[in-house]
Every structure is written in structure tokens, then in C-alpha cells.
Scaffold this motif. Sequence first.
Motif, mmCIF file in Angstrom:
data_model
loop_
_atom_site.group_PDB
_atom_site.id
_atom_site.type_symbol
_atom_site.label_atom_id
_atom_site.label_comp_id
_atom_site.label_asym_id
_atom_site.label_seq_id
_atom_site.Cartn_x
_atom_site.Cartn_y
_atom_site.Cartn_z
ATOM 1 N N ALA A 245 0.836 -1.199 0.000
ATOM 2 C CA ALA A 245 0.000 0.000 0.000
ATOM 3 C C ALA A 245 0.870 1.247 0.000
ATOM 4 O O ALA A 245 2.000 1.236 0.506
ATOM 5 N N VAL A 246 0.337 2.312 -0.599
ATOM 6 C CA VAL A 246 1.002 3.618 -0.594
ATOM 7 C C VAL A 246 0.005 4.639 -0.072
ATOM 8 O O VAL A 246 -1.059 4.847 -0.689
ATOM 9 N N ASP A 247 0.323 5.241 1.084
ATOM 10 C CA ASP A 247 -0.549 6.249 1.695
ATOM 11 C C ASP A 247 -1.968 5.715 1.888
ATOM 12 O O ASP A 247 -2.958 6.415 1.648
ATOM 13 N N GLY A 248 -2.048 4.430 2.281
ATOM 14 C CA GLY A 248 -3.337 3.806 2.559
ATOM 15 C C GLY A 248 -4.047 3.243 1.340
ATOM 16 O O GLY A 248 -5.103 2.603 1.488
ATOM 17 N N GLN A 249 -3.496 3.452 0.147
ATOM 18 C CA GLN A 249 -4.107 2.948 -1.081
ATOM 19 C C GLN A 249 -3.471 1.606 -1.445
ATOM 20 O O GLN A 249 -2.247 1.523 -1.605
ATOM 21 N N PRO A 259 1.914 6.112 -9.853
ATOM 22 C CA PRO A 259 0.847 7.117 -9.753
ATOM 23 C C PRO A 259 0.428 7.403 -8.316
ATOM 24 O O PRO A 259 0.063 8.543 -7.982
ATOM 25 N N LYS A 260 0.483 6.396 -7.454
ATOM 26 C CA LYS A 260 0.106 6.608 -6.050
ATOM 27 C C LYS A 260 1.165 7.448 -5.332
ATOM 28 O O LYS A 260 0.836 8.259 -4.443
ATOM 29 N N ALA A 266 1.805 15.156 -4.429
ATOM 30 C CA ALA A 266 0.920 16.304 -4.666
ATOM 31 C C ALA A 266 0.221 16.728 -3.382
ATOM 32 O O ALA A 266 -0.070 17.915 -3.182
ATOM 33 N N ARG A 267 -0.085 15.782 -2.509
ATOM 34 C CA ARG A 267 -0.715 16.092 -1.227
ATOM 35 C C ARG A 267 0.243 16.836 -0.319
ATOM 36 O O ARG A 267 -0.156 17.671 0.498
ATOM 37 N N GLY A 268 1.532 16.522 -0.470
ATOM 38 C CA GLY A 268 2.548 17.176 0.331
ATOM 39 C C GLY A 268 2.852 16.426 1.608
ATOM 40 O O GLY A 268 1.987 15.761 2.174
ATOM 41 N N GLY A 269 4.127 16.488 2.028
ATOM 42 C CA GLY A 269 4.517 15.845 3.274
ATOM 43 C C GLY A 269 4.814 14.373 3.100
ATOM 44 O O GLY A 269 4.661 13.812 2.026
#
Length: 454
Positions: A245-249, A259-260, A266-269
Motif C-alpha cells: 500500500a502507498v498512503d493507505g491505497q 501514480p500513487k 501532490a498532497r505534500g509531506g
Amino acid sequence: MGETIGSAWWFIVALGVLVTIHEFGHFFVARRCGVKVLRFSVGFGRPLWLRRGKDGTEYVVAMLPLGGYVRMLDERDDQYTPALQAQTLAAKPVGQRIAIAAAGPLANLVLCVFLLWAMFVVGRPDYAAAVGSAQGIAAQAGLRTGDVIQKIDGSDTPTWTEAQYALTISAIDRKPVQIDVRTREGGTARRTLDLSKMPQGFDETNAVRLMGLVPRHMLVPPVIGDITKGAPAYGILAQDDRVTAVDGQPVESFDDIAPKVRALAARGGPGMIEVQREGERLALEITPGKLKQPDGREIVGLGIVSAKATQPAFDAMLRYGPLAAVPQAFKATGELTGQITGLIKRMVTGQMSLKYVTGPVTTARAANATAQLGLGWFLNFLALLSLSLAILNLLPIPLLDGGHLLYYLIELVKGSPLSERAMAAGQYVGLVLLVGLMGLALFNDVLLNRLLHW
């Protein structure tokens, strides 16, 4: 060298079987019509094995295994005498000559049905027609990861082989297709895939990927093979980590990661990258960064590359019982006949590239490849080759069986044979066409092999 020897061996086996059956068709009907057969030869050139039957027919296996022939008595033959006139091919009624000319392709058609029956009984291992990922046109149609394609325009797709062919042909025709799927939730649905949106001049061999569809067995596992020194993932992720998973995805394949990661950037951090490592599930915090590419471009990423993918095991089997395989063999023969004639039509009209006209080199490679996959695949290959031989021989080109049939049909209409001058002119035209076709096939063979070895 091993592949070369294997290709040559299986090519000889395949061609030997098909040519023997084809020529036996001519031989069998000619004998039943009272034509004297002087020689039945598998191959051309100097005989490697020769036996003379009690009826005077020579049975030969010759040096060059690139065809065969049945030599029938002719008035110009050394063995001809006026007493044998009635046993010449020319002396027979036109209906019998038509039967003799058509017997070779018919024998290959019968062989195709038998081989497909045997293939269905033995079983052909394959991959399920399952969607691994869908983007572009495929995603617009509503196809999703986990869907299993069951029908395309009403035709069953029990394995990925049938699905891929149907999709490719529809893409060449640039027409919308109806796809029946079993959804990942277990229900059923119908999707419309609008292939009129395919790009102009696309590569037909890559049609399925260009419509945004990747089958499940072609997905690259999300396993890390290497990490760029100094990259954001360096010192945090490790070789052989499986990204889940990447950032919960959730991540299904390695192609899902980029893409994740861009969305995370893009969300930042920082974000959490979840992995499996030596049986443990870990959640590791990483901040994506800019990575410079060899061409000078900068992209946002982690600096990881995939592990070398291995060929996955087959997960489907195309098989029927001996009785159920009979109608399936006839059905498959009919479908293959439509497919082959359709391909020929598309090439003649320019709808499909002539680069797919290939010769003995590509055929030999295909024979070896299918033989390595198992008996079911090799039987399938032989059936396809046998049917192709039948159809190509029926083309109305002088020197082929279809050319002889054309002459005989003209004779039926006009009530007398064509003049020797007209037949000779036709033979020259046929020779030019065949030489041109062979030249194109050999050129494509050489070009394909160069590409495969670059």
C-alpha cells in the motif's frame, strides 16, 4: 543453439505430419478414381528412403522437408503408353479431377478437427481472462481489476488466448465490442469497449495494452529489485520488499506504485509505504522526492525498480471429455476458419499490415515454443497450421490446388479445357505471385528475427 535445433526439429515434425496427410488426401482419391500414381513423396530432392509398392507406386521420404507431392501418370511421362491412357489424370471426368484437387485441403481440414478434438481431450493449460488493471479506453468502458472476461460479442472466452485474439481483431476493425464479465464481487455485467477510439496506425501486436488493458498474469509483482543510492527510499525500503500500500491505497502491481506516489507528493509531506518483509508487515514513513532521469528529465518518485519478473504458472485449463470435445472441435474449426479468412481479407484490403505474412523461420520458432509448453499447445498449433494450409491451398492461384480447381470450374462452364497457352500463362502468373509471397514471408522472417535478437 539449443533453440535453433529444437525449432528445426519441431518444424520438421509439424510439416512432415501436415504434408503427409495433405498428399495422402490427393493420393487416396486419385487411386479411388483409377488414376495411376507413380510417386508419393514427403519432401523434395534426393530420396533418403524409397520403397516401391506392388502396384508400382514409389513411396519416398526426400531430403528437403519443405513440402511434398503426388506424381500422377501423364502423357508426357516416360512410363506412359497408349494402353495406360485411361489411367492418366487428364483422361478422367472433370468432376473426378475436382475431387482429386480438393482432397488435399479437405484432408487438412479433417486433420484440423481431429487435432482440436485431441487438444480438448488432453487439455491446453492457459491463463484466465482476468483483468489485472484497466486504464484509458478499458477503464472508460467500466472494466476493473478482478473482472473476468467471459464473452466478447457473444463468443466464449474460456482463456486469455481467446480474449486477446477477439480484442485485437476488434481493435483492427475499430469497432465497439460488447464484453460480458464476471465482476470481482461475483456478479455479472456487460461493458461496451469503444475501440473506434484506438490511435491511428497503432501496432496491432500491442493492441490490448494500447486500449489500457493488462491481464492479471501480465502484472509485474510489486516487489523491489533495487534502490537508487541517495533516493528517498534508500535506507528505508529494502530489496525483495513487497509493497502492499502507498498512503493507505492498496497496491496490486508494480505499475500501481508510481501514480500513487505522485498523488502522495501532490498532497505534500511524508506518507506511509506498507510492505511485506520476511513475513512481517511494516509501515514505513517516506517523503517522495525529485529524481533525475538519464535523459535529463526530473520525475517525482521513490527511486525503486522492480525485481525481475518470472513467468507465472498457468491458472486455467481448456479441456472437455472425449464426447463433449467432438462438437467443440467442429465449433472451433469453424471459428478458426472465419478468423483465418478474415485475416487474409484484412491484409488484401490493407486493413492489416502485411508484416504478419511470415514463413518457415517464424513457423519453426512457433513450433518449438508450443512444443515446450506441452502437448495441448502443440496440438493446437498443428491444428491451426493444418487449417491454414488447407485455406491457403484453396486460394485461386495457379500452381496451388485452388488454381487447379479454378481451371476445372472454367472447364465445367465452357464445356472444354483451357488451352495449353492459357494454362501456361496462368502458371507464370501463379509462379510470380508465389515467389512474391515467399519473398515477403522470408523478409518478414529475417526482420522479425533481427528485432528479437536486438
